[in-house]
Design an enzyme around this catalytic site. Sequence first.
Site, short mmCIF file in Angstrom:
data_model
loop_
_atom_site.label_atom_id
_atom_site.label_comp_id
_atom_site.label_asym_id
_atom_site.label_seq_id
_atom_site.Cartn_x
_atom_site.Cartn_y
_atom_site.Cartn_z
N LYS A 55 0.88 -1.17 -0.03
CA LYS A 55 0.09 0.00 -0.13
C LYS A 55 1.02 1.45 -0.15
O LYS A 55 0.62 2.13 -0.76
CB LYS A 55 -0.94 -0.03 1.25
CG LYS A 55 -1.98 -1.04 0.95
CD LYS A 55 -2.87 -1.35 2.40
CE LYS A 55 -3.68 -2.59 2.18
NZ LYS A 55 -4.30 -3.04 3.08
N GLN A 99 -4.39 -1.63 9.58
CA GLN A 99 -4.67 -2.91 8.80
C GLN A 99 -5.11 -4.21 9.57
O GLN A 99 -4.87 -4.26 10.67
CB GLN A 99 -3.07 -3.35 8.48
CG GLN A 99 -2.67 -4.67 8.01
CD GLN A 99 -3.12 -4.44 6.35
OE1 GLN A 99 -3.15 -3.57 5.47
NE2 GLN A 99 -4.01 -5.68 5.96
N ASP A 122 -10.58 3.25 4.00
CA ASP A 122 -10.73 1.88 3.75
C ASP A 122 -12.08 1.39 4.24
O ASP A 122 -12.44 0.09 4.07
CB ASP A 122 -9.73 1.18 4.77
CG ASP A 122 -9.29 -0.02 4.20
OD1 ASP A 122 -9.28 -0.50 2.94
OD2 ASP A 122 -8.95 -1.20 5.12
#
Length: 283
Positions: A55, A99, A122
């Site tokens: 990422k 994450q 996200d």
Amino acid sequence: MNNPLVLDGKTLAKQIEADLKTRVEKIKAAAQVTPILATILVGDDPASVTYVKMKGNACQRVGIDSLKIELPGNATTEAVIAKITELNRNERVHGILLQHPVPGHIDEQSCFNTIAIDKDVDGVNTHSFGNMAMKLESFKSATPLAILTVLKHYRIEIEGKEVVVVGRSPILGKPAAMMLLNENATVTICHSKTRNLAAIIQRADILIGAVGKPRFIQGDWLREGVVLVDAGYNPGNVGDIDLENSVPKCSAYTPVPGGIGPMTISSLIRQTVEAAERKYRLN
Ligand code: NAP
């Protein structure tokens, strides 16, 4: 002979990145800032370390900065929430990624829900999910957004189709099902307690594999001409669908690797760019 269409996410992600690079240049010129995606990694799970690195590399390719925060594996829920709160207040940070998965002792959803929704690139905050479900403006969960982007790019008809989603996790199966419902598909969601899974999968015009079990979905469960979307990514570079015996039956499929994986990263970066554009009213 069957000649299925390959839904090539790797090439599409590259095309999207090229467009994002131009948009980032415009942000830099207009607002005199470089957008920042903050990534939080808790612990040192090798797969998560790799994902965060990938990422960060994608940020670099489109010209945005990544701020990498690493917390020890024994960090508490409170410590993660405190870090997210600090990033919410940081004017220079446009997007926040925690994450997934965090170590089991941490309340992941509470951490996700701490992320300010205008930085939730996200799409993991419960409010982002609710807004998405109600078709209000929201950031979307990255992998479901990747799935929808691929299907639309390749002009796979969704409206009126029978879609079966295997998996109901908060970051993947559930939001994917809701997004497909919003596109007027008839959606069935399957999970570990589903009975007669093969018979339900047999109905699918579009099948979404989001199980987390290597090559779990079998070719002889499928209807001829089905569109296969394999969101799974398991050790050994294999997905959740046994592509070897499924591809001969399908009309289109996402490969693993090179399908939904690269498009998930591209969706995260796209939403980070959108967050910056919204902040400076450039969209
Ligand atoms: P997860 O949280 O473990 O969820 C798995 C889902 O599959 C659960 O809803 C579970 O049902 C269901 N399931 C398990 N066994 C089943 C069975 N025998 N029959 C039917 N359903 C079953 O996994 P996840 O985070 O959603 O990830 C799923 C897959 O996607 C993994 O391979 C992961 O690596 C991949 N993934 C890829 C990306 C990407 O960037 N490409 C991103 C995220 C995830 P219950 O709810 O009943 O337990």
